[in-house]
Design an enzyme around this catalytic site. Structure first.
Site, mmCIF file in Angstrom:
data_model
loop_
_atom_site.group_PDB
_atom_site.id
_atom_site.type_symbol
_atom_site.label_atom_id
_atom_site.label_comp_id
_atom_site.label_asym_id
_atom_site.label_seq_id
_atom_site.Cartn_x
_atom_site.Cartn_y
_atom_site.Cartn_z
ATOM 1 N N HIS A 170 0.532 -1.129 -0.331
ATOM 2 C CA HIS A 170 0.298 -0.120 0.099
ATOM 3 C C HIS A 170 0.938 1.129 -0.032
ATOM 4 O O HIS A 170 0.662 2.315 -0.750
ATOM 5 C CB HIS A 170 -0.133 -0.413 0.821
ATOM 6 C CG HIS A 170 -1.964 1.464 1.072
ATOM 7 N ND1 HIS A 170 -2.096 1.619 2.341
ATOM 8 C CD2 HIS A 170 -2.964 1.120 -0.060
ATOM 9 C CE1 HIS A 170 -3.068 2.558 1.884
ATOM 10 N NE2 HIS A 170 -3.343 2.129 0.876
ATOM 11 N N HIS A 174 1.318 4.279 -2.724
ATOM 12 C CA HIS A 174 1.396 5.729 -2.899
ATOM 13 C C HIS A 174 2.302 6.520 -3.978
ATOM 14 O O HIS A 174 2.295 7.797 -3.716
ATOM 15 C CB HIS A 174 0.623 5.693 -2.025
ATOM 16 C CG HIS A 174 -1.099 5.698 -1.997
ATOM 17 N ND1 HIS A 174 -1.752 6.110 -2.323
ATOM 18 C CD2 HIS A 174 -1.340 4.847 -1.765
ATOM 19 C CE1 HIS A 174 -3.059 6.315 -1.790
ATOM 20 N NE2 HIS A 174 -3.016 5.268 -1.286
ATOM 21 N N HIS A 201 -7.742 -0.635 -4.236
ATOM 22 C CA HIS A 201 -8.415 -0.153 -3.387
ATOM 23 C C HIS A 201 -9.825 -1.228 -3.038
ATOM 24 O O HIS A 201 -10.016 -2.284 -2.076
ATOM 25 C CB HIS A 201 -8.754 1.433 -2.556
ATOM 26 C CG HIS A 201 -7.631 2.051 -2.902
ATOM 27 N ND1 HIS A 201 -6.790 2.234 -3.794
ATOM 28 C CD2 HIS A 201 -7.506 2.709 -0.902
ATOM 29 C CE1 HIS A 201 -5.863 2.954 -2.847
ATOM 30 N NE2 HIS A 201 -6.064 2.771 -1.840
ATOM 31 N N GLU A 306 -10.097 11.652 -4.686
ATOM 32 C CA GLU A 306 -8.932 10.854 -3.732
ATOM 33 C C GLU A 306 -8.514 11.560 -2.785
ATOM 34 O O GLU A 306 -8.555 11.966 -1.731
ATOM 35 C CB GLU A 306 -7.920 10.455 -5.015
ATOM 36 C CG GLU A 306 -6.616 9.894 -3.607
ATOM 37 C CD GLU A 306 -5.580 9.815 -4.772
ATOM 38 O OE1 GLU A 306 -4.527 9.264 -3.534
ATOM 39 O OE2 GLU A 306 -5.407 9.702 -5.863
ATOM 40 N N HIS A 321 -11.640 11.713 0.308
ATOM 41 C CA HIS A 321 -10.673 10.163 0.935
ATOM 42 C C HIS A 321 -9.583 10.569 1.879
ATOM 43 O O HIS A 321 -9.761 10.512 2.681
ATOM 44 C CB HIS A 321 -10.460 9.869 -0.615
ATOM 45 C CG HIS A 321 -9.409 8.322 -0.071
ATOM 46 N ND1 HIS A 321 -7.873 9.266 -0.267
ATOM 47 C CD2 HIS A 321 -9.339 7.091 0.634
ATOM 48 C CE1 HIS A 321 -7.169 7.987 0.003
ATOM 49 N NE2 HIS A 321 -8.056 6.623 0.590
ATOM 50 N N HIS A 325 -9.122 9.860 6.144
ATOM 51 C CA HIS A 325 -8.156 9.343 6.732
ATOM 52 C C HIS A 325 -7.455 9.935 7.676
ATOM 53 O O HIS A 325 -7.190 9.546 8.686
ATOM 54 C CB HIS A 325 -7.116 9.376 5.437
ATOM 55 C CG HIS A 325 -7.394 7.899 4.886
ATOM 56 N ND1 HIS A 325 -6.199 6.611 5.218
ATOM 57 C CD2 HIS A 325 -7.814 7.544 3.521
ATOM 58 C CE1 HIS A 325 -6.718 4.874 4.682
ATOM 59 N NE2 HIS A 325 -7.515 5.793 2.888
ATOM 60 N N HIS A 361 -13.256 2.178 2.438
ATOM 61 C CA HIS A 361 -13.123 2.089 1.202
ATOM 62 C C HIS A 361 -14.615 1.574 0.233
ATOM 63 O O HIS A 361 -14.088 1.871 -0.318
ATOM 64 C CB HIS A 361 -11.254 1.683 0.978
ATOM 65 C CG HIS A 361 -10.284 2.763 0.517
ATOM 66 N ND1 HIS A 361 -10.723 3.168 0.013
ATOM 67 C CD2 HIS A 361 -9.045 3.019 2.339
ATOM 68 C CE1 HIS A 361 -9.231 3.782 -0.089
ATOM 69 N NE2 HIS A 361 -8.907 3.478 1.246
#
Length: 626
Positions: A170, A174, A201, A306, A321, A325, A361
């Protein structure tokens, strides 16, 4: 040579957890690094946080623009004495992956650079004691600690969520697809980046649900209400750059306003995105309508949700998104009055550990699914491949059509990331899921009388739900996980395709350790792994159950001449895990929508109704010997 370059890069990544707070004075800094060094050392860097990202981007753009390799290393060495530790690794990694003169060089595995993000604090504490009590031993090995117990049903899945390989994947994904990638500055397009954000995802969520069903748990309930109280989670991680723990989340907390963004903003962004999906177009910042069509809609939405720098209108659609987080990570101390560390959701190398990651997600994925609902289901014509018939599909392993999974032991070296004050090797022994080797056997009849180029697509999904009811095709479709996708030339008549699981287009076969890279192993200009991005090979297959859990293996052949993309380079670098990671500096090598044929709704009520002759479906069992 590449090996020399690799050797010069390695020291930059050593003992980063032991850097002091002192910085290089301004007057001694290179002009290009005058704007960085704002985020203090010891702070947890988050590549979801807009302010952190802005500074990291300034740094990787400067490093990417260095005039040659010597200049690049010089800038990196200076930056190491100026910027935040996590940001340093992020920016240097992005630069190494994209600079022409760094082709073939591999960034050391993140789990060895920052072991404190992967190994429980209790285990590191024990390693420290062992190292100081036995300075004469050549090497020390400590066992990884348990981080919970069965009072928390979610703990059954800790082997998956806390797996070192998937968390490292992951992080790497990114790095390959930074949210702030700007094609005009970097001079390179990232093909279908928004769609890949959706697909990678979505696949992680599908895999997680397979693991839940393997453990007798129900599928996850998506996050859906910004006021809902969340489940608790305790990461048992301590960040060595600050000495602070990653925040735990007691049960019953819900998200709060932060200084940068309010919960109301999130609600508004979600509504605007859903409005755009229902109207089939978005509005860009100059008020032009851009259609969310079949070809580009998912990609445009991915950038908006995103959100990345390629979002067409970040002021209006926000950054749903990423801020989600950050909000969840700061849930226990939203205004920083207690100066706590955020939780694991703040960082890509730790966020998969938290059960809320998957529920968040699935919430994001549900927005994409709304968009996919606006397209008609695939017609028989769109699904078929005239003249090609799949006659048989089977798995070749110890027992036919049964794959055995097991728990294996591995070692992780700590001494490159943590300074124990000695030269000895200090390792952690940890356990992870793995599976026996197997091959796919696919028998295909080519009745066209001519050679055919095909793309073979292999997927896997559970056959029954948590109550042991057979899953209907449309419900099952979101649980299908991609296992492989490859090119195959069919000769006229009968063809038997044999494919080894190790060649999978989703997994990365080998992660080279710090020591191996330092010794120049596996360092070459044409290495095919997108440079450490890829689902770990040991996690390819879900765990299954002791008595053998029933799954369905789906195989489909499509016409490669229709799937292929113009302008692909002959020998793509870093294309080992192309399904989830794409190929370096190249277009995504498959024209079909990612997840095809399961990306759109299926109206058929039974598998037989859905299947066309170029598809095969077979029952297999996955048996866990734990």
């Amino acid at each position: 040579t590449v090996a020399d370059k690799q050797a010069r890069l390695m020291p930059l990544f050593k003992h980063l957890t032991a850097l002091t707070r002192e910085k290089l004075p301004l007057d001694q800094r290179d002009e290009r690094l005058k704007g960085v060094g704002i985020l203090p050392r010891g702070t947890l860097f988050s590549c979801f946080h807009a302010r952190h990202l802005a500074e990291a981007t300034e740094l990787y753009v400067a490093l990417y623009g260095a005039k040659d390799f010597n200049d690049f290393i010089h800038l990196c060495e200076q930056a190491r004495q100026i910027v935040n530790e996590g940001m340093f690794v992020y920016a240097v990694s992005v630069a190494v992956l994209h600079r022409e003169d760094c082709k073939g060089i591999t960034v050391p595995p993140i789990q060895e650079v920052f072991p404190d993000r992967f190994v429980p604090a209790e285990t590191i504490n024990r390693a420290n004691k062992e190292a100081s009590n036995h300075p004469d031993q050549q090497s020390i090995v400590v066992e990884a600690e348990e981080t919970g117990n069965i009072l928390d049903p979610e703990y059954k899945l800790s082997y998956f969520r806390e797996d070192i390989g998937i968390n490292a994947h992951h992080w790497h994904w990114h790095i390959v697809y930074p949210a702030t990638w700007n094609p005009t500055v970097m001079g390179k397009e990232k093909d279908r980046k928004g769609e890949l954000f959706f697909y990678m995802h979505q696949q992680m969520c599908a895999r997680y649900d397979s693991e839940r069903l393997s453990n007798g748990l129900q599928r996850m309930i998506p996050f859906h209400n910004f006021d809902e109280p969340l489940e608790g989670y305790a990461p048992h991680l301590t960040s060595l750059v600050s000495g602070l723990q990653y925040a735990s989340r007691p049960e019953g907390y819900s998200i709060h306003d932060l200084s940068d963004v309010d919960v109301q903003d999130m609600v508004r962004w979600r509504e605007r995105i859903l409005d755009a999906i229902n109207m089939h177009y978005i509005v860009d910042k100059d008020n032009n309508k851009i259609p969310l069509d079949i070809e580009h809609g998912t990609d445009i939405l991915g950038d908006i949700i995103e959100s990345s720098d390629e979002s067409k209108n970040v002021e209006y659609y926000g950054s749903l998104h990423n801020w989600g987080h950050v909000m969840m990570a700061n849930i226990t101390d939203p205004d920083h009055r207690f100066q706590e560390n955020p939780g694991v959701m703040s960082d890509t190398s730790t966020s998969l550990r938290d059960p809320i990651f998957y529920r968040w997600h699935r919430f994001i994925d549900n927005i994409f699914q709304e968009h996919k609902k606006s397209f008609h289901p695939y017609t028989k014509e769109e699904l078929s491949f005239p003249g090609v018939e799949v006659v048989g599909v089977s798995i070749n392993s110890k027992t036919a059509n049964v794959i055995t999974t097991l728990i294996k032991e591995s070692l992780l070296e700590l001494s490159h990331g943590i300074n124990f004050g000695t030269d000895q090797s200090v390792k952690v022994k940890y356990h992870h899921l793995d599976h026996e080797p197997f091959t796919y056997n696919i028998v295909v009849e080519n009745n066209s009388g001519a050679e055919k180029h095909s793309t073979v697509r292999i997927f896997l999904a559970p056959k029954y739900d948590e109550l042991n009811n057979k899953l209907e095709p449309d419900e099952q479709r979101r649980l299908f996980i991609e296992l492989d996708k490859f090119f195959y030339t069919l000769t006229p008549g009968k063809n038997t395709i044999v494919r080894n699981h190790q060649d999978s287009s989703v997994t990365i076969s080998k992660v080279r350790t710090f020591d191996q890279l330092g010794a120049g192993e596996g360092v070459s200009e044409d290495s095919t792994e997108y440079c450490s991005c890829g689902w770990p090979e040991h996690m390819l297959i879900p765990r299954g159950s002791h008595k053998g859990m029933e799954f369905e293996l789906f195989v489909m052949l499509t016409d490669h001449d229709e799937d292929t993309v113009a302008g692909l380079s002959e020998n793509a670098v870093c294309s080992d895990a192309v399904s989830y990671c794409g190929a370096r500096d190249d277009r995504y090598p498959d024209k079909k929508a990612m997840g095809f044929p399961f990306d759109r709704k299926i109206e058929a009520r039974t598998a037989a109704e859905f299947l066309t002759p170029n598809m095969g479906l077979t029952d297999i069992k996955i048996k866990f010997h734990g």
